[in-house]
Design a protein around this motif. Structure first.
Motif: not given
Length: 210
Positions: A124-134
């Motif tokens: 929500y702060f624009g700090i996004l993860m590169d990939d989905i954690v699986t």
């Protein structure tokens, strides 16, 4: 008859029970409202001088502190409730400790996988993860923190031998399921927007090279 039996299991006259239930409902409501305000208006980021990561850490500390208060209120509520003999056995107590251990494993391992910003609404702060954690625990459930927390509530209810704790656990699960209905689509939309922007950027670069 059913209501009379329930009143024997749960003392609804105890204010601590209502305070605990209110705290459980307040926490996800609070962080969802604050996080959406941050996403749309950058309220916390502006408060911290444009430093989104610092703002996210502040929210993380606030959510963590509220969680401690919630747990203390829950424990206090349980102590004010009647014990039921069917729950007051070694087998039930051991099972309760097992649920506590498993619940905490889900919560801690998910925090380890996501990191602080990933756990506490960094997207929500624009700090996004590169990939989905699986990996574990996300290969077991898509909401390990919520379900792990629910298991811990139930485990505590069994350890304390309080039927009221089982009732509150049902409330916890209900509140979390409602929260997930709002959070999951919104978070998915954030990443869908990021992916669309990336795809548009790649397409634009490709045209430039041609």
């Amino acid at each position: 008859m059913a209501s009379v039996q329930l009143s024997e299991l749960v003392d609804f006259n105890q204010k601590s029970l209502l305070i605990s239930a209110a705290s459980i409902a307040f926490n996800p409501t609070f962080w969802n409202i604050v996080a959406r305000q941050e996403y749309h208006n950058k309220v916390l980021t502006r408060l911290f001088g444009g430093k989104s990561q610092t703002a996210c850490y502040f929210l993380a500390a606030t959510i963590f502190s509220l969680g401690i208060v919630r747990d203390l209120l829950y424990e206090r509520a349980l102590r004010h409730q009647p014990i039921h003999p069917l729950l007051d056995t070694d087998e039930v107590t051991y099972f309760g400790y097992g649920l506590l251990a498993l619940g905490n494993l889900l919560v801690i391992s998910s925090t380890w996988q996501l990191g602080i910003t990933g756990t506490f609404l960094g997207d929500y702060f624009g700090i996004l993860m590169d990939d989905i954690v699986t990996g574990f625990p996300f290969n077991v459930t898509d909401a390990p923190m919520y379900y792990g927390s629910t298991m811990s509530f139930l485990g505590s209810a069994l350890v304390y031998s309080r039927p009221a704790g089982i009732l509150i656990t049902g409330w916890v699960l209900f509140v979390y399921l409602i929260a997930l209905r709002y959070e999951n689509p919104f978070t998915a939309g954030i990443y869908a927007k990021r992916d669309a922007e990336r795809a548009a950027g790649v397409k634009k670069d490709s045209k430039k090279k041609q």
